[in-house]
Design an enzyme around this catalytic site. Sequence first.
Site, PDB file in Angstrom:
ATOM      1  CD  GLU A  43      -2.680   1.527   2.487  1.00 40.65           C
ATOM      2  OE1 GLU A  43      -3.134  -0.416   2.605  1.00 40.65           O
ATOM      3  OE2 GLU A  43      -3.504   2.076   2.555  1.00 40.65           O
ATOM      4  CE  LYS A  56      -6.043  -1.719   6.201  1.00 38.06           C
ATOM      5  NZ  LYS A  56      -5.282  -0.718   5.235  1.00 38.06           N
ATOM      6  CG  ASP A 114       1.482 -16.273  11.718  1.00 36.78           C
ATOM      7  OD1 ASP A 114       1.055 -15.363  11.305  1.00 36.78           O
ATOM      8  OD2 ASP A 114       1.118 -17.190  12.553  1.00 36.78           O
ATOM      9  CG  HIS A 118      -4.036   7.402  -0.047  1.00 42.64           C
ATOM     10  ND1 HIS A 118      -3.558   6.373   1.000  1.00 42.64           N
ATOM     11  CD2 HIS A 118      -4.143   6.335  -0.778  1.00 42.64           C
ATOM     12  CE1 HIS A 118      -3.489   5.174   1.043  1.00 42.64           C
ATOM     13  NE2 HIS A 118      -4.032   5.286  -0.463  1.00 42.64           N
TER      14      HIS A 118
HETATM   15  C1  MEV Z   1      -5.884   3.494   5.703  1.00 40.89           C
HETATM   16  O1  MEV Z   1      -5.026   2.021   4.722  1.00 40.89           O
HETATM   17  C2  MEV Z   1      -6.208   2.750   6.716  1.00 40.89           C
HETATM   18  C3  MEV Z   1      -6.420   4.057   7.102  1.00 40.89           C
HETATM   19  O2  MEV Z   1      -8.262   3.905   7.166  1.00 40.89           O
HETATM   20  C4  MEV Z   1      -6.838   4.267   9.163  1.00 40.89           C
HETATM   21  C5  MEV Z   1      -7.423   5.086  10.057  1.00 40.89           C
HETATM   22  O3  MEV Z   1      -8.860   5.630   9.159  1.00 40.89           O
HETATM   23  O4  MEV Z   1      -7.679   5.633  11.002  1.00 40.89           O
HETATM   24  C6  MEV Z   1      -6.011   5.707   6.968  1.00 40.89           C
END
Ligand code: MEV
Length: 428
Positions: free
Chosen positions: A82, A268, A284, A382
């Site tokens: 990513e 995430k 892992d 991004h």
């Molecule tokens: C994207 O890979 C991760 C985000 O969505 C984390 C977040 O929203 O805090 C930008």
Amino acid sequence: MTSRIPGFFKLDVPDRVVRIREIAGLTDEETQLLAASFGALEQDRADRMVENVVGVMGVPLGIAVNFLVNGRDYLIPMAIEEPSVIAAASNAARIMRDASHGGISAHYVSAMMIGQVQLVKLPDPVAAREAVLAARDAVLAEANAADPILVRLGGGARDLEARLLPETPAGPMLIVHLIVDTKDAMGANAVNTMAETVTPTLERLTGGQVRLRILSNLADRRVVQASVAIAEAHLGTDEFAGADVAERIVEAYAFAAADPYRAATHNKGIMNGMDAVALATGNDWRALEAGAHAYAARDGRYRPLSAWTRDGKGHLVGTLEMPVVLGLVGGATRTHPTAQLAVKVLGVQTAAEFGEVVAAVGLAQNFAALKALSTEGIQRGHMALHARNVAMSAGAEGEQVDRVAAQMVAERAINIARAKEILETLTA
Ligand code: MEV
């Protein structure tokens, strides 16, 4: 040694390798390995690592810079597909080193793994539990005899728990937990072997039958706390004052604390950084993920793994608490040459130090995401990076990549069709 390398991102790949080589003391062989890693993992080695091998899936390996954790500098190897994760981690780490005393602090609250043994068909579940607890020392001694090397290294089975599950769809069960200090190993092999070894003893003690013997990924005995206090004055951007950014980050956290839909995405973002280090070092990462999300939901409701508050004295304070199960010995960490190299670049000496640094990466990654999301939004940065991928997909090479990407960003039209058109004008 310092991990602060201004302009690291502007260097070309060979120059970056030269810098990392100097700082991490890589040998000629290791430096060549980095160059060769753009090819592939050797066929024979890959074929011995897993089954049914037909190829190798390459993932870019980058280095996040600027990390200061417990007063020490670290270069962070990250393997991830990513865009913008490594840049975001490096930026967050720079702010954290400049705006806090000693950078990020992190420590293990405890560092034990849990091995579970399931006992079913018990004649008397309550008596079975008492019998196992009464034989605690003998069961632990037997478990330890199964792994003399771990014991010699100062690890081993330390404690035993016996949990009754009186009402399951398959009847009452007794679940025995072996609590094991696995030292520098991730621990899966040691714990699973111990759990299998004590099977006959547990069956004899309880009159029941053993079924599953496997570690628990809800590693709530192997938990790291990481924290940072960032002077708010360092948080300002062209458009937002520092105190305003701090307040926005606290609001972003409050959203995650109140809403599981947001908490999942919040977490995430934390895992973006942590998984990338786990993958780079041959660990892992699914175990890391499983532990993180199970811990996030441990009280029955899914919650953010980090928290952000203001201390009223001009600091934004971030904390992260979660299981971090990683190893320096065993598994792909030992067999994969690039993973070994990544461990060397990281420069950690023990699994505990490793886990602390990785938790710090999670906290920095989370900070970067919340700062961007609560101010200018994530898309501006991004999309600039995404545009490079689109340009490459359209066939741009070398310098063309940046030129095509820059034009698409300026036009706010980032798609393959437009990339091809721009490329044609460049090559006409
Ligand atoms: C994207 O890979 C991760 C985000 O969505 C984390 C977040 O929203 O805090 C930008």
